[in-house]
Design an enzyme around this catalytic site. Sequence first.
Site, PDB file in Angstrom:
ATOM      1  N   SER A  28      -1.369  -0.440  10.922  1.00 55.74           N
ATOM      2  CA  SER A  28      -2.328   0.592  10.342  1.00 55.74           C
ATOM      3  C   SER A  28      -3.558   0.056  10.247  1.00 55.74           C
ATOM      4  O   SER A  28      -4.493   0.866  11.196  1.00 55.74           O
ATOM      5  CB  SER A  28      -1.835   0.914   8.811  1.00 55.74           C
ATOM      6  N   SER A  54       4.754  -1.767  19.917  1.00 54.23           N
ATOM      7  CA  SER A  54       3.534  -1.401  19.977  1.00 54.23           C
ATOM      8  C   SER A  54       2.687  -1.853  21.192  1.00 54.23           C
ATOM      9  O   SER A  54       1.397  -1.617  21.593  1.00 54.23           O
ATOM     10  CB  SER A  54       2.907  -2.140  18.886  1.00 54.23           C
ATOM     11  N   ASP A  84       1.893  -9.663   4.742  1.00 49.04           N
ATOM     12  CA  ASP A  84       1.602 -10.718   4.362  1.00 49.04           C
ATOM     13  C   ASP A  84       2.788 -11.675   4.365  1.00 49.04           C
ATOM     14  O   ASP A  84       2.956 -12.831   4.427  1.00 49.04           O
ATOM     15  CB  ASP A  84       1.449 -10.349   2.749  1.00 49.04           C
ATOM     16  N   HIS A 109      -6.874  -8.815   3.810  1.00 50.81           N
ATOM     17  CA  HIS A 109      -6.289  -9.209   2.773  1.00 50.81           C
ATOM     18  C   HIS A 109      -6.056 -10.674   2.478  1.00 50.81           C
ATOM     19  O   HIS A 109      -5.740 -11.480   3.406  1.00 50.81           O
ATOM     20  CB  HIS A 109      -4.856  -8.473   2.476  1.00 50.81           C
ATOM     21  N   GLY A 135      -5.712   2.600   7.319  1.00 46.68           N
ATOM     22  CA  GLY A 135      -6.090   2.413   8.771  1.00 46.68           C
ATOM     23  C   GLY A 135      -6.710   3.769   9.190  1.00 46.68           C
ATOM     24  O   GLY A 135      -7.287   3.877  10.175  1.00 46.68           O
ATOM     25  N   GLU A 196      -2.808  -1.762  -7.311  1.00 47.51           N
ATOM     26  CA  GLU A 196      -1.557  -1.192  -6.615  1.00 47.51           C
ATOM     27  C   GLU A 196      -0.376  -1.474  -7.461  1.00 47.51           C
ATOM     28  O   GLU A 196       0.432  -0.586  -7.684  1.00 47.51           O
ATOM     29  CB  GLU A 196      -1.502  -1.813  -5.131  1.00 47.51           C
ATOM     30  N   GLU A 228       3.789  20.484 -12.239  1.00 44.82           N
ATOM     31  CA  GLU A 228       2.581  19.935 -13.276  1.00 44.82           C
ATOM     32  C   GLU A 228       2.668  18.440 -13.158  1.00 44.82           C
ATOM     33  O   GLU A 228       1.662  18.047 -13.734  1.00 44.82           O
ATOM     34  CB  GLU A 228       3.242  20.464 -14.712  1.00 44.82           C
ATOM     35  N   SER A 253     -10.464  22.813 -17.580  1.00 43.26           N
ATOM     36  CA  SER A 253     -10.710  23.547 -18.876  1.00 43.26           C
ATOM     37  C   SER A 253     -10.897  22.815 -20.206  1.00 43.26           C
ATOM     38  O   SER A 253     -10.700  21.622 -19.937  1.00 43.26           O
ATOM     39  CB  SER A 253      -9.456  24.455 -19.158  1.00 43.26           C
TER      40      SER A 253
END
Length: 348
Positions: A28, A54, A84, A109, A135, A196, A228, A253
């Site tokens: 990311s 990748s 991490d 991080h 990302g 988080e 809801e 409201s």
Amino acid sequence: MAAKIYTNKDASLAPLKKKTLAVIGFGSQGHAHALNLKDSGMKVVIGLYKKSKSREVAKKLGFEVMDTADAVKAADVIFVATPDTVIPSVYQKDIAPNLSKGKTLLFSHGFAIHFKTIEAPKDVDVILVAPKGPGHTVRSQFVDGKGVPGLIAIHQDVSGKAKETALAWARGIGCARAGVYETNFREETVTDLFGEQCVLCGGASALVKAGFEVLVEAGYQPEMAYFECLHELKLIVDLMNESGIAGMRFSISETAEYGDVTVGPKIIDASVKKRMAAQLKAIENGKFAKEWTAEYANGCKNFNAIRKTEASHLIEKTGEKLRSTMSWIKQKKIKKGASQASYTSSSK
């Protein structure tokens, strides 16, 4: 005293020009940083392990892809963009043996440095550049000529130019367009984990699920409970994001606002803050970090069992059915039992 906000006028790309920037990992944040820096005119190489899926993705996007060790050797600035829990093994095997005096280690991080899961040599700069967004948003905002806010931090400044490098990187990925704030590795790590765990992910998901369960257990239809307690949450969060809590209250409201200010504090009361404070201590003293690294080292047995249980909750089955009728929502697929890296989205 208000924190200084660094923008493009404070950040030059010069410290990165004529240098090779290595992005280790292409997930990311990795892919977003790499693409944005490339578009900013920087020389970027991608470091991946030999069998990484990748590799082909990065090559098709025009990057030179190297084995991680070779990328570290070739680069002046090395962005460690792996999870991490993976950083220690990658660092020991491929990064540490190939670092040399004068290079810069960069993180998005502070976990690995702050909790000392790795030990950086004393002759390299160690910095942090952390966009405050995922990302795909870092990338999409950059492409649109905008940016997401970001943080910078300096852990080691051997060269005397670590801050200039951090600001240059922040500019290169677009953060300086929105505003960059200086922090330190400890503050970024602790506040990120706390946010988080207690509010954004852990707190919000537990609150949503508890509300859903209360309604269903009282005999109300799961679909009504979903609308809801989960579906409409985005409306409220968007209003807070755009105008703050006061702006959100102005937009809803009076009935909803009265319920907000009189009932909310009864649900999220002093006992919740007390438990939040206890969790903050567990983060600060490293207890959470030790627990998580031990869980990962043990094969994530407990973590995966919890994942499985959570994925089978009625709120997930109800939501999947209802979201299929909502054409305006981008559908996101999660491979069952997969890791976070396997999360795929229709958005780039």
